[in-house]
Motif scaffolding. Structure first.
Motif, short mmCIF file in Angstrom:
data_model
loop_
_atom_site.label_atom_id
_atom_site.label_comp_id
_atom_site.label_asym_id
_atom_site.label_seq_id
_atom_site.Cartn_x
_atom_site.Cartn_y
_atom_site.Cartn_z
N ASN A 4 0.88 -1.36 -0.02
CA ASN A 4 0.53 0.18 -0.10
C ASN A 4 1.21 0.82 0.11
OD1 ASN A 4 -2.88 -1.24 0.46
ND2 ASN A 4 -1.77 -2.23 1.78
N LEU A 5 0.35 2.00 -1.15
CA LEU A 5 1.31 3.15 -1.01
C LEU A 5 0.19 4.70 -0.53
CD1 LEU A 5 2.52 3.03 -4.25
CD2 LEU A 5 4.04 2.37 -1.87
N PRO A 29 0.74 2.98 -9.42
CA PRO A 29 -1.00 1.61 -9.27
C PRO A 29 -2.68 2.42 -8.58
CG PRO A 29 0.04 0.97 -7.51
CD PRO A 29 1.14 2.44 -8.33
N SER A 30 -3.01 2.61 -8.99
CA SER A 30 -4.39 3.38 -8.45
C SER A 30 -5.24 2.41 -7.78
CB SER A 30 -5.33 3.73 -9.55
OG SER A 30 -5.49 1.96 -10.81
N HIS A 31 -4.67 0.84 -7.68
CA HIS A 31 -5.27 0.06 -6.81
C HIS A 31 -5.39 -0.07 -5.33
CE1 HIS A 31 -2.49 -2.18 -8.39
NE2 HIS A 31 -2.92 -3.09 -7.32
N LYS A 32 -4.05 0.61 -5.44
CA LYS A 32 -3.26 0.34 -3.56
C LYS A 32 -2.39 1.70 -3.94
CE LYS A 32 0.93 -1.70 -5.39
NZ LYS A 32 1.80 -2.77 -4.31
N THR A 33 -3.10 2.19 -3.97
CA THR A 33 -2.24 3.92 -3.81
C THR A 33 -3.25 4.91 -2.81
OG1 THR A 33 -0.81 3.55 -5.43
CG2 THR A 33 -0.79 6.17 -4.58
N ARG A 34 -2.89 4.96 -2.08
CA ARG A 34 -4.06 6.19 -1.54
C ARG A 34 -3.37 8.35 -1.44
NH1 ARG A 34 -3.72 8.16 5.08
NH2 ARG A 34 -5.98 10.13 5.04
N VAL A 35 -4.09 9.15 -2.45
CA VAL A 35 -3.27 9.76 -2.39
C VAL A 35 -4.42 11.22 -1.39
CG1 VAL A 35 -3.31 11.79 -3.96
CG2 VAL A 35 -3.01 9.44 -5.19
N VAL A 36 -3.19 11.97 -1.26
CA VAL A 36 -3.59 13.29 -0.11
C VAL A 36 -3.27 14.36 -0.63
CG1 VAL A 36 -3.53 14.74 1.93
CG2 VAL A 36 -3.16 11.59 2.04
N GLY A 90 -9.21 6.00 -12.55
CA GLY A 90 -9.99 4.70 -11.18
C GLY A 90 -8.89 4.28 -10.28
N PHE A 91 -8.30 5.70 -9.98
CA PHE A 91 -8.48 5.46 -8.03
C PHE A 91 -10.30 5.53 -7.89
CE2 PHE A 91 -4.41 7.41 -9.47
CZ PHE A 91 -3.71 6.72 -8.65
N SER A 92 -10.28 4.66 -6.42
CA SER A 92 -11.21 4.94 -5.83
C SER A 92 -11.38 5.78 -4.72
CB SER A 92 -11.29 3.31 -4.41
OG SER A 92 -10.21 3.74 -3.29
#
Length: 310
Positions: A4-5, A29-36, A90-92
């Motif tokens: 996880n990122l 990778p959008s499926h496991k990256t959290r962006v603030v 593609g980011f949730s």
């Protein structure tokens, strides 16, 4: 890649900051990256509002208050727009967070403080005309580069293609750290990586011109190649352990180049690499030098690319 990122994106509403958001949407990778998405709001200081007690400023308070309201609206608008870019790619929605903070110490210092909250990397635009008055992200990026040592900083210029990554490699521990950083953070199944090593002429390395004949120069280059090749193979193995396919990894040795930074940037431009990854500093097993000088030059020259300083 890491499981996880967590990525911090410093926003100022400029076109460059939106280009940096688009870069994030492609490189991680959008499926496991959290962006603030983080923004420092430079609201009107309380001390200035206190001037409303003075008759000369009393008539301007309404204008200042209206300005502050408009600034808040501008921030909300461009932060929502940035969030939409990531979600559309593609980011949730649950992995894209907006955080707006009133300026406390200063814009760069506030970003630096936030970056210490277990982020894997900080992304910032190289420069741009900010939608927020008095915020020049270019100067902020420069300040952060001088202070950021606890996590990688990625300075995005122009509209770089996130699909190709060039890693400056000198065989040092710092360079191997850069390899591990790129392999663990970038979308390893999609990105193409090049390990790029630069050999300078012996006369430049020794600081003495016209001292060595061509045979000695050739021996110097061959000795360097013999020494660096197995270390580059080890670096390629590191990338494969992060899930990078073997056919997505290349190795380049540039010979007789007077400037390491210039050679890497030229290689990146000629072969359409959008990202250059360099170590902050390191002592090479091939030769002693501070890679910090190289990374500084790369940042200066690669103004239309994303430069990772690890």
């Amino acid at each position: 890649m890491k499981d996880n990122l967590k990525i911090l994106m410093a926003m100022d509403g400029s076109d460059q900051s939106f280009d940096a958001v688009r870069y994030i949407s492609g490189i991680f990778p959008s499926h496991k990256t959290r962006v603030v998405l983080f923004c420092v709001n430079t609201v009107v200081p309380e001390a200035f509002l206190d001037l409303s007690r003075e008759a000369v400023f009393r008539s301007r308070v309404a204008e200042i208050s209206a300005w502050a309201v408009q600034m808040k609206k501008n921030i909300n608008d461009f932060m929502d727009r940035a969030r939409a870019i990531l979600i559309d790619s593609g980011f949730s929605s649950g992995n894209v967070t907006i955080k707006v903070q009133v300026k406390q110490q200063g814009i760069a210092r506030d970003i630096l403080t936030e970056s210490r909250d277990r982020y894997d990397a900080l992304v910032v635009g190289r420069k741009g005309v900010s939608k927020l008055k008095d915020v020049v992200m270019g100067s902020v990026a420069n300040k952060l580069l001088g202070k950021m040592s606890h996590a990688p900083i990625i300075v995005v210029g122009g509209k770089p293609d996130p699909g190709k990554v060039l890693i400056g490699f000198d065989g040092s521990k710092g360079a191997m750290k850069a390899v591990d950083c790129a392999g663990s953070l970038a979308n390893s199944s999609l990105c193409i990586f090049d390990l790029c090593h630069v050999i300078r002429p012996l006369e430049i390395q020794m600081g003495v011109k016209s001292l060595f004949n061509p045979n000695v120069e050739d021996e110097w280059i061959e000795s360097n190649i013999k020494e660096i090749k197995p270390i580059m193979d080890e670096a390629a193995d590191h990338l494969m352990r992060y899930g990078v396919p073997d056919n997505h990894i290349s190795k380049t040795i540039l010979k007789r180049e007077s400037s390491r930074a210039e050679a890497m940037v030229r290689k990146a431009k000629n072969d359409n690499y959008g990202s250059i990854v360099v170590g902050r500093r390191g002592i090479s097993v091939v030769e002693e030098f501070f890679l910090g000088r190289v990374s500084t030059k790369v940042i200066q020259m690669a103004n239309k690319m994303a430069v990772w300083v690890v």
